[in-house]
Motif scaffolding. Structure first.
Motif, PDB file in Angstrom:
ATOM      1  N   GLY A 103       0.836  -1.192   0.000  1.00 17.54           N
ATOM      2  CA  GLY A 103       0.000   0.000   0.000  1.00 17.54           C
ATOM      3  C   GLY A 103       0.874   1.246   0.000  1.00 17.54           C
ATOM      4  O   GLY A 103       2.096   1.178   0.083  1.00 17.54           O
ATOM      5  N   GLU A 104       0.240   2.407  -0.068  1.00 14.28           N
ATOM      6  CA  GLU A 104       0.990   3.646  -0.251  1.00 14.28           C
ATOM      7  C   GLU A 104       1.461   4.293   1.045  1.00 14.28           C
ATOM      8  O   GLU A 104       2.527   4.898   1.079  1.00 14.28           O
ATOM      9  N   ARG A 105       0.668   4.170   2.140  1.00 12.54           N
ATOM     10  CA  ARG A 105       0.943   5.004   3.312  1.00 12.54           C
ATOM     11  C   ARG A 105       1.117   4.187   4.594  1.00 12.54           C
ATOM     12  O   ARG A 105       0.457   3.179   4.802  1.00 12.54           O
ATOM     13  N   TYR A 106       2.033   4.669   5.437  1.00 10.00           N
ATOM     14  CA  TYR A 106       2.247   4.037   6.741  1.00 10.00           C
ATOM     15  C   TYR A 106       0.962   4.050   7.553  1.00 10.00           C
ATOM     16  O   TYR A 106       0.664   3.082   8.264  1.00 10.00           O
ATOM     17  N   SER A 107       0.208   5.120   7.468  1.00 14.93           N
ATOM     18  CA  SER A 107      -1.002   5.258   8.271  1.00 14.93           C
ATOM     19  C   SER A 107      -2.079   4.250   7.897  1.00 14.93           C
ATOM     20  O   SER A 107      -3.027   4.049   8.655  1.00 14.93           O
ATOM     21  N   GLN A 108      -1.950   3.599   6.756  1.00 16.83           N
ATOM     22  CA  GLN A 108      -2.941   2.625   6.306  1.00 16.83           C
ATOM     23  C   GLN A 108      -2.498   1.180   6.518  1.00 16.83           C
ATOM     24  O   GLN A 108      -3.243   0.258   6.196  1.00 16.83           O
ATOM     25  N   LEU A 109      -1.314   0.977   7.072  1.00 17.66           N
ATOM     26  CA  LEU A 109      -0.811  -0.387   7.260  1.00 17.66           C
ATOM     27  C   LEU A 109      -1.592  -1.118   8.340  1.00 17.66           C
ATOM     28  O   LEU A 109      -1.941  -0.540   9.376  1.00 17.66           O
ATOM     29  N   GLN A 110      -1.854  -2.394   8.110  1.00 18.13           N
ATOM     30  CA  GLN A 110      -2.557  -3.248   9.069  1.00 18.13           C
ATOM     31  C   GLN A 110      -1.538  -4.121   9.792  1.00 18.13           C
ATOM     32  O   GLN A 110      -1.219  -5.230   9.346  1.00 18.13           O
ATOM     33  N   TRP A 111      -1.009  -3.628  10.894  1.00 19.20           N
ATOM     34  CA  TRP A 111       0.037  -4.349  11.617  1.00 19.20           C
ATOM     35  C   TRP A 111      -0.548  -5.540  12.374  1.00 19.20           C
ATOM     36  O   TRP A 111      -1.636  -5.456  12.929  1.00 19.20           O
ATOM     37  N   LYS A 112       0.191  -6.637  12.403  1.00 24.72           N
ATOM     38  CA  LYS A 112      -0.179  -7.813  13.184  1.00 24.72           C
ATOM     39  C   LYS A 112       0.947  -8.132  14.160  1.00 24.72           C
ATOM     40  O   LYS A 112       2.127  -8.074  13.806  1.00 24.72           O
TER      41      LYS A 112
END
Length: 217
Positions: A103-112
């Motif tokens: 994806g493009e942005r850090y703010s949109q990452l789905q961390w697990k």
């Protein structure tokens, strides 16, 4: 951003010739988006790679072995190349070559959560090697490990240190099976890094070895 830790010439020539596994190739490309010095050296690597293809056009020569490639690079004696000025960076924007996989942005990452204090995002659609983003809490130490093959670790935010020095944004650790280390996050901010491998890590501790199949690293 002026990186102090760079890709070695063997990796650059392998990248230029298309010999790197996909995971390592993406990590290499991401570093070069942040590093003018390696972009300049890539142009020289492409010149050397073209010459090597001409010398060995009748033989398929794998370029993943560092010893053989470094010997050839020593013979070629690469020249200095000019650097282009650094480009402006959006603090929330991942390197462009990673947009398709993360994806493009850090703010949109789905961390697990991988372990307490360690989170990750696994890359999508990478068929060769293992590629992930890691988000490691301040002061957190990774398990002591070496490598079954090659590992590229690119710092995107924050910093970590190990026996090889301090790695800040833009720095990349270009490691092989001869290196054993224990990255520890430096400073009071999380460290976000891109990690690419072409073989499983080798952990020293028995707990880490038991958990390795679950974590797939």
């Amino acid at each position: 951003m002026t990186p102090l830790h760079h890709l070695d010439h063997a990796t650059l020539v392998s990248y230029a010739s298309g010999a790197l596994p996909q995971a390592l190739s993406l990590a290499t490309a991401a570093h070069m988006e942040l590093c003018a010095q390696c972009r300049g050296q890539l142009r020289e690597a492409e010149r050397i790679g073209g010459a090597l293809v001409q010398q060995h056009r009748s033989t398929v020569v794998p370029i993943r072995g560092r010893s053989a490639m470094l010997a050839r690079l020593d013979e070629a004696a690469p020249a200095d190349t000019p650097h282009r000025p650094p480009q402006p960076i959006d603090a929330d924007l991942l390197p462009a070559c990673l947009h398709e996989t993360f994806g493009e942005r850090y703010s949109q990452l789905q961390w697990k959560t991988l372990l307490p204090g360690i989170r990750r995002v696994q890359a999508k659609g990478v068929r060769e090697g293992n590629l992930m983003l890691l988000n490691i809490a301040p002061g957190m130490a990774m398990p002591v490990h070496s490598h079954g093959g090659s590992e590229l670790t690119l710092v995107l935010k924050g910093a970590y240190e190990d026996r090889l020095g301090l790695f800040k944004p833009g720095d990349i650790a270009d490691l092989d099976e001869d290196i054993e280390h224990q990255p520890i996050v430096a400073g009071d901010q999380p460290c976000i890094c891109l990690a690419a491998t072409d073989a499983p890590l080798r952990f020293n501790g028995w707990v880490s070895r038991l958990l390795q199949p679950l974590f797939k690293i």
